[in-house]
Scaffold this motif. Structure first.
Motif, PDB file in Angstrom:
ATOM      1  N   GLU A  54      80.694  82.620 -30.917  1.00  0.00           N
ATOM      2  CA  GLU A  54      79.410  82.637 -31.619  1.00  0.00           C
ATOM      3  C   GLU A  54      78.676  81.337 -31.337  1.00  0.00           C
ATOM      4  OE1 GLU A  54      77.723  83.028 -36.209  1.00  0.00           O
ATOM      5  OE2 GLU A  54      79.774  83.638 -35.722  1.00  0.00           O
ATOM      6  N   VAL A  55      77.368  81.427 -31.104  1.00  0.00           N
ATOM      7  CA  VAL A  55      76.569  80.232 -30.823  1.00  0.00           C
ATOM      8  C   VAL A  55      76.394  79.421 -32.109  1.00  0.00           C
ATOM      9  CG1 VAL A  55      74.357  79.337 -30.020  1.00  0.00           C
ATOM     10  CG2 VAL A  55      75.318  81.401 -28.969  1.00  0.00           C
ATOM     11  N   PRO A  56      76.836  78.169 -32.146  1.00  0.00           N
ATOM     12  CA  PRO A  56      76.673  77.348 -33.349  1.00  0.00           C
ATOM     13  C   PRO A  56      75.198  77.018 -33.588  1.00  0.00           C
ATOM     14  CG  PRO A  56      78.301  76.406 -31.853  1.00  0.00           C
ATOM     15  CD  PRO A  56      77.560  77.456 -31.095  1.00  0.00           C
ATOM     16  N   ALA A  57      74.786  76.970 -34.829  1.00  0.00           N
ATOM     17  CA  ALA A  57      73.389  76.657 -35.157  1.00  0.00           C
ATOM     18  C   ALA A  57      73.007  75.266 -34.661  1.00  0.00           C
ATOM     19  CB  ALA A  57      73.184  76.758 -36.668  1.00  0.00           C
ATOM     20  N   GLU A  58      73.996  74.351 -34.615  1.00  0.00           N
ATOM     21  CA  GLU A  58      73.699  72.971 -34.219  1.00  0.00           C
ATOM     22  C   GLU A  58      73.275  72.852 -32.755  1.00  0.00           C
ATOM     23  OE1 GLU A  58      77.674  72.627 -36.551  1.00  0.00           O
ATOM     24  OE2 GLU A  58      76.526  74.191 -35.504  1.00  0.00           O
ATOM     25  N   ALA A  59      73.622  73.840 -31.943  1.00  0.00           N
ATOM     26  CA  ALA A  59      73.340  73.736 -30.509  1.00  0.00           C
ATOM     27  C   ALA A  59      71.850  73.751 -30.204  1.00  0.00           C
ATOM     28  CB  ALA A  59      74.029  74.876 -29.762  1.00  0.00           C
ATOM     29  N   ALA A  60      71.068  74.458 -31.005  1.00  0.00           N
ATOM     30  CA  ALA A  60      69.643  74.635 -30.716  1.00  0.00           C
ATOM     31  C   ALA A  60      68.882  73.312 -30.664  1.00  0.00           C
ATOM     32  CB  ALA A  60      69.017  75.552 -31.765  1.00  0.00           C
ATOM     33  N   GLN A  61      69.323  72.322 -31.449  1.00  0.00           N
ATOM     34  CA  GLN A  61      68.595  71.056 -31.497  1.00  0.00           C
ATOM     35  C   GLN A  61      68.666  70.288 -30.173  1.00  0.00           C
ATOM     36  OE1 GLN A  61      70.359  68.082 -34.120  1.00  0.00           O
ATOM     37  NE2 GLN A  61      72.379  69.042 -33.888  1.00  0.00           N
ATOM     38  N   PHE A  62      69.620  70.655 -29.308  1.00  0.00           N
ATOM     39  CA  PHE A  62      69.766  69.933 -28.048  1.00  0.00           C
ATOM     40  C   PHE A  62      69.089  70.630 -26.872  1.00  0.00           C
ATOM     41  CE2 PHE A  62      73.436  68.372 -30.527  1.00  0.00           C
ATOM     42  CZ  PHE A  62      73.129  67.018 -30.505  1.00  0.00           C
ATOM     43  N   ILE A  63      68.455  71.760 -27.092  1.00  0.00           N
ATOM     44  CA  ILE A  63      67.685  72.405 -26.026  1.00  0.00           C
ATOM     45  C   ILE A  63      66.361  71.654 -25.896  1.00  0.00           C
ATOM     46  CG2 ILE A  63      66.522  74.525 -25.296  1.00  0.00           C
ATOM     47  CD1 ILE A  63      68.669  76.094 -26.790  1.00  0.00           C
ATOM     48  N   GLY A  64      66.131  71.086 -24.732  1.00  0.00           N
ATOM     49  CA  GLY A  64      64.952  70.263 -24.528  1.00  0.00           C
ATOM     50  C   GLY A  64      65.145  68.820 -24.956  1.00  0.00           C
ATOM     51  N   PHE A  65      66.365  68.443 -25.308  1.00  0.00           N
ATOM     52  CA  PHE A  65      66.691  67.092 -25.749  1.00  0.00           C
ATOM     53  C   PHE A  65      66.525  66.108 -24.591  1.00  0.00           C
ATOM     54  CE2 PHE A  65      70.204  63.990 -26.986  1.00  0.00           C
ATOM     55  CZ  PHE A  65      69.491  63.403 -28.017  1.00  0.00           C
ATOM     56  N   ASP A  66      66.149  64.883 -24.898  1.00  0.00           N
ATOM     57  CA  ASP A  66      65.956  63.845 -23.889  1.00  0.00           C
ATOM     58  C   ASP A  66      67.298  63.152 -23.623  1.00  0.00           C
ATOM     59  OD1 ASP A  66      64.867  62.025 -22.131  1.00  0.00           O
ATOM     60  OD2 ASP A  66      64.016  60.730 -23.690  1.00  0.00           O
ATOM     61  N   PHE A  67      68.108  63.754 -22.787  1.00  0.00           N
ATOM     62  CA  PHE A  67      69.431  63.205 -22.502  1.00  0.00           C
ATOM     63  C   PHE A  67      69.310  61.901 -21.708  1.00  0.00           C
ATOM     64  CE2 PHE A  67      69.967  67.867 -22.722  1.00  0.00           C
ATOM     65  CZ  PHE A  67      70.861  67.925 -23.786  1.00  0.00           C
ATOM     66  N   PRO A  68      70.160  60.920 -21.986  1.00  0.00           N
ATOM     67  CA  PRO A  68      70.066  59.609 -21.306  1.00  0.00           C
ATOM     68  C   PRO A  68      70.703  59.637 -19.919  1.00  0.00           C
ATOM     69  CG  PRO A  68      71.864  59.568 -22.882  1.00  0.00           C
ATOM     70  CD  PRO A  68      71.198  60.916 -23.041  1.00  0.00           C
ATOM     71  N   TYR A  69      70.098  60.368 -19.002  1.00  0.00           N
ATOM     72  CA  TYR A  69      70.703  60.565 -17.695  1.00  0.00           C
ATOM     73  C   TYR A  69      70.847  59.264 -16.895  1.00  0.00           C
ATOM     74  CZ  TYR A  69      70.266  65.614 -18.320  1.00  0.00           C
ATOM     75  OH  TYR A  69      70.395  66.902 -18.782  1.00  0.00           O
ATOM     76  N   ALA A  70      69.872  58.362 -17.004  1.00  0.00           N
ATOM     77  CA  ALA A  70      69.960  57.108 -16.248  1.00  0.00           C
ATOM     78  C   ALA A  70      71.184  56.301 -16.685  1.00  0.00           C
ATOM     79  CB  ALA A  70      68.689  56.282 -16.438  1.00  0.00           C
ATOM     80  N   GLU A  71      71.502  56.352 -17.967  1.00  0.00           N
ATOM     81  CA  GLU A  71      72.688  55.661 -18.461  1.00  0.00           C
ATOM     82  C   GLU A  71      73.958  56.364 -17.982  1.00  0.00           C
ATOM     83  OE1 GLU A  71      72.416  55.249 -22.676  1.00  0.00           O
ATOM     84  OE2 GLU A  71      70.349  54.532 -22.604  1.00  0.00           O
ATOM     85  N   LEU A  72      73.937  57.697 -18.025  1.00  0.00           N
ATOM     86  CA  LEU A  72      75.098  58.467 -17.597  1.00  0.00           C
ATOM     87  C   LEU A  72      75.410  58.256 -16.117  1.00  0.00           C
ATOM     88  CD1 LEU A  72      74.275  61.766 -19.507  1.00  0.00           C
ATOM     89  CD2 LEU A  72      76.285  60.350 -19.908  1.00  0.00           C
ATOM     90  N   ALA A  73      74.381  58.057 -15.313  1.00  0.00           N
ATOM     91  CA  ALA A  73      74.577  57.885 -13.871  1.00  0.00           C
ATOM     92  C   ALA A  73      75.062  56.483 -13.504  1.00  0.00           C
ATOM     93  CB  ALA A  73      73.279  58.200 -13.121  1.00  0.00           C
ATOM     94  N   ASN A  74      75.007  55.558 -14.455  1.00  0.00           N
ATOM     95  CA  ASN A  74      75.525  54.196 -14.251  1.00  0.00           C
ATOM     96  C   ASN A  74      74.957  53.525 -12.998  1.00  0.00           C
ATOM     97  OD1 ASN A  74      77.118  51.919 -14.813  1.00  0.00           O
ATOM     98  ND2 ASN A  74      78.775  52.634 -13.499  1.00  0.00           N
ATOM     99  N   PHE A  75      73.658  53.331 -12.990  1.00  0.00           N
ATOM    100  CA  PHE A  75      73.030  52.611 -11.879  1.00  0.00           C
ATOM    101  C   PHE A  75      73.477  51.146 -11.919  1.00  0.00           C
ATOM    102  CE2 PHE A  75      70.246  56.254 -12.228  1.00  0.00           C
ATOM    103  CZ  PHE A  75      69.882  56.513 -10.916  1.00  0.00           C
ATOM    104  N   ARG A  76      74.095  50.692 -10.852  1.00  0.00           N
ATOM    105  CA  ARG A  76      74.586  49.313 -10.784  1.00  0.00           C
ATOM    106  C   ARG A  76      73.509  48.363 -10.255  1.00  0.00           C
ATOM    107  NH1 ARG A  76      80.502  49.090 -10.393  1.00  0.00           N
ATOM    108  NH2 ARG A  76      81.370  51.196 -10.432  1.00  0.00           N
ATOM    109  N   GLU A  77      73.705  47.083 -10.535  1.00  0.00           N
ATOM    110  CA  GLU A  77      72.862  46.057  -9.933  1.00  0.00           C
ATOM    111  C   GLU A  77      73.230  45.926  -8.458  1.00  0.00           C
ATOM    112  OE1 GLU A  77      70.398  44.476 -11.370  1.00  0.00           O
ATOM    113  OE2 GLU A  77      70.738  45.407 -13.334  1.00  0.00           O
TER     114      GLU A  77
END
Length: 259
Positions: free
Chosen positions: A185-208
């Motif tokens: 069953e789809v949890p009600a909490e999941a809907a809030q993350f559709i269209g969410f601004d995920f921190p992709y730049a942080e997840l990708a770990n861009f190094r200096e």
């Protein structure tokens, strides 16, 4: 502040999606990256997630890496290519070719591979995570995604996989991943993350760039052009870290990353 404003503020806080930090809201030893391979794989015989975005809105980026199996040998330690987008909305063709003016590893001719991050809602931990996969795996999953959606639209023309439960498993040969319909069953909490601004730049770990230069120094000289490092360390390099599209990346330890 009036009681009306305070109550409104409390409501807004309740309705704000949680988990914008790398590991915020997750148990110890659990990361935003779903472990897909090796002995630590979280898939088992299959695991169900809610898909939070369609393939056109999956984040893509490039990594420099070079290694071989049997025996496993690392020639260039995996790291994110600086010639990669920092968020959604970029054109893949704008980043497909290496760019030595943006990335020292491109200039050193280190091997470069395309990766995708698929945002999902984890039913067990009740928050968002990502499937971080290579281009080959992404193509397989997109093919399954399109087949599932096409079949479902015969019965409901407005159906979309986004927001629905899917089951992610390894393929029969164990070399890739497949996507099928789930039965949870789809949890009600999941809907809030559709269209969410995920921190992709942080997840990708861009190094200096200085960090990347050290990785290239450690790399096998047969797999990178180390001559570019001389000018880079004497101030003659023209490579620069591209400006962030979504804010400055934060410093992340290697333990937080899948590579």
């Amino acid at each position: 502040m009036s009681i009306r404003d305070q109550l409104k503020q409390r409501e807004e806080t309740r309705n704000t999606p949680k988990g914008n930090g790398i590991n915020e809201g997750l148990p110890e030893d659990v990361t935003r990256y779903v472990r897909l391979g090796g002995k630590a794989s979280e898939l088992g015989d299959g695991r169900q997630f809610v898909i939070l975005a369609d393939p056109d809105n999956w984040y893509f980026y490039f990594c420099h890496e070079d290694s071989t199996f049997s025996p496993y040998t690392t020639f260039v330690k995996k790291h994110t290519c600086l010639h990669s987008p920092r968020g959604l909305g970029a054109e893949l063709k704008s980043f497909t070719k290496p760019n030595g003016g943006a990335c020292i590893s491109c200039k050193a001719k280190a091997k470069r591979k395309l990766y995708f991050m698929i945002p999902v809602f984890d039913l067990e931990y009740k928050t968002w995570r990502v499937l971080d996969i290579k281009e080959f795996h992404a193509m397989n999953i997109i093919g399954d995604y399109d087949k599932l959606e096409k079949a479902a639209k015969k019965f409901s023309k407005d159906y979309t996989v986004v927001g629905d439960i899917v089951n992610i498993t390894k393929t029969s040969d164990g070399k890739s991943y497949s996507l099928g319909s789930g039965d949870a069953e789809v949890p009600a909490e999941a809907a809030q993350f559709i269209g969410f601004d995920f921190p992709y730049a942080e997840l990708a770990n861009f190094r200096e760039e200085d960090d990347i230069i050290e990785l290239l120094r450690e790399a096998d000289p047969a797999h990178v052009d180390k001559s570019v490092l001389t000018s880079a360390t004497t101030g003659g390099s023209s490579t620069q870290t591209p400006p962030s599209d979504t804010g400055a990346p934060i410093d992340i330890s290697d333990e937080d990353l899948p590579f």
